[in-house]
Design a protein around this motif. Structure first.
Motif, PDB file in Angstrom:
ATOM      1  N   LEU A  22       0.827  -1.206   0.000  1.00 33.98           N
ATOM      2  CA  LEU A  22       0.000   0.000   0.000  1.00 33.98           C
ATOM      3  C   LEU A  22       0.861   1.256   0.000  1.00 33.98           C
ATOM      4  CD1 LEU A  22      -2.642   1.636   0.417  1.00 33.98           C
ATOM      5  CD2 LEU A  22      -2.363   1.207   2.867  1.00 33.98           C
ATOM      6  N   ARG A  26       1.432   4.090  -2.942  1.00 37.70           N
ATOM      7  CA  ARG A  26       0.976   5.468  -2.703  1.00 37.70           C
ATOM      8  C   ARG A  26       2.137   6.456  -2.605  1.00 37.70           C
ATOM      9  NH1 ARG A  26      -4.008   6.774  -1.570  1.00 37.70           N
ATOM     10  NH2 ARG A  26      -3.357   8.539  -0.283  1.00 37.70           N
ATOM     11  N   THR A  34      -5.172   3.605  -4.841  1.00 39.75           N
ATOM     12  CA  THR A  34      -5.222   2.576  -3.817  1.00 39.75           C
ATOM     13  C   THR A  34      -5.359   3.293  -2.482  1.00 39.75           C
ATOM     14  OG1 THR A  34      -3.797   1.177  -5.170  1.00 39.75           O
ATOM     15  CG2 THR A  34      -3.992   0.591  -2.852  1.00 39.75           C
ATOM     16  N   LYS A  35      -6.482   3.098  -1.821  1.00 46.28           N
ATOM     17  CA  LYS A  35      -6.814   3.878  -0.621  1.00 46.28           C
ATOM     18  C   LYS A  35      -6.344   3.215   0.663  1.00 46.28           C
ATOM     19  CE  LYS A  35      -8.951   6.918  -3.065  1.00 46.28           C
ATOM     20  NZ  LYS A  35      -8.107   7.975  -3.569  1.00 46.28           N
ATOM     21  N   HIS A  36      -5.990   4.053   1.632  1.00 50.23           N
ATOM     22  CA  HIS A  36      -5.665   3.599   2.975  1.00 50.23           C
ATOM     23  C   HIS A  36      -6.944   3.667   3.793  1.00 50.23           C
ATOM     24  CE1 HIS A  36      -4.386   4.583   7.186  1.00 50.23           C
ATOM     25  NE2 HIS A  36      -3.876   3.390   6.994  1.00 50.23           N
ATOM     26  N   CYS A  46      -7.886  -0.867   0.043  1.00 57.00           N
ATOM     27  CA  CYS A  46      -6.559  -0.919  -0.563  1.00 57.00           C
ATOM     28  C   CYS A  46      -6.387  -2.088  -1.538  1.00 57.00           C
ATOM     29  CB  CYS A  46      -5.501  -1.019   0.534  1.00 57.00           C
ATOM     30  SG  CYS A  46      -5.557  -2.585   1.449  1.00 57.00           S
ATOM     31  N   CYS A  58      -2.467  -3.513   2.140  1.00 57.64           N
ATOM     32  CA  CYS A  58      -1.966  -3.139   3.471  1.00 57.64           C
ATOM     33  C   CYS A  58      -1.456  -4.357   4.229  1.00 57.64           C
ATOM     34  CB  CYS A  58      -3.033  -2.408   4.286  1.00 57.64           C
ATOM     35  SG  CYS A  58      -4.386  -3.446   4.881  1.00 57.64           S
ATOM     36  N   THR A  72      -3.093  -1.850 -10.263  1.00 56.82           N
ATOM     37  CA  THR A  72      -3.871  -0.957  -9.413  1.00 56.82           C
ATOM     38  C   THR A  72      -5.049  -0.421 -10.227  1.00 56.82           C
ATOM     39  OG1 THR A  72      -2.715   1.063 -10.025  1.00 56.82           O
ATOM     40  CG2 THR A  72      -1.739  -0.267  -8.238  1.00 56.82           C
TER      41      THR A  72
END
Length: 182
Positions: A22, A26, A34-36, A46, A58, A72
């Motif tokens: 992750l 990022r 790709t989100k946290h 993610c 993550c 991604t």
């Protein structure tokens, strides 16, 4: 130093091998789609594809992915033309958008493995939508499954030119000096 292919491009991460994927994506590759979310593998924000499978980025280190193919949301398709992205828009799934990239990647991996997934397989998706758009998500999955378009990522293939892109955006020649990176 870890090497993998991200969205069709060879990447050589000069990061601690225990860095979660992750954060490599990022922070080092500037792939912020790709989100946290939870940092514990519970929410799915993610989610990316690793060698065609949905993986919560993550929960996996870059060392564990040496030589892997990572896709991604940015590399899923050109111009958001993947069937899942098209179905997501057609069914007006978006609300806050936070779960969107992870959900789309998980669904794309699911449809790649099973073009006509069962209701149980859909229910087993581990992603969480904080806005509760699940009925529209299910409609988007059905719409994407019904399309005839191929469901494999279409990230451009990297040219084999004897160099690769480093996680800091610079190019590396075939010879990389030994020793610790700065």
């Amino acid at each position: 130093m870890t090497r993998m292919t991200v969205n069709g491009e060879p990447i050589h991460y000069r990061l601690d091998p225990q860095t979660p994927l992750l954060w490599a994506l990022r922070d080092a590759s500037n792939l912020t789609g790709t989100k946290h979310g939870c940092d514990s593998g519970d929410c799915g924000a993610c989610t990316v594809m690793v060698d065609g499978r949905a993986v919560k980025s993550c929960t996996v280190t870059i060392a564990a992915l040496e030589g892997s193919e990572v896709v991604t949301i940015e590399g899923l398709s050109a111009n958001r033309m993947h069937p899942v992205q098209q179905a997501w828009a057609a069914e007006q799934v978006s609300q806050c958008g936070y779960c969107e990239p992870g959900f789309i990647m998980a669904i794309a991996a699911l449809l790649r493995a099973s073009p006509s997934p069962s209701a149980e397989a859909i229910d087993a998706l581990p992603n969480i939508c904080r806005c509760g758009a699940y009925p529209r998500i299910r409609k988007a999955i059905a719409r994407a499954a019904a399309t005839a378009a191929p469901l494999v990522p279409t990230a451009p293939k990297a040219e084999q030119s004897g160099s690769e892109r480093l996680s800091n955006g610079s190019s590396a020649q075939e010879h990389i000096p030994s020793g610790n990176p700065p």
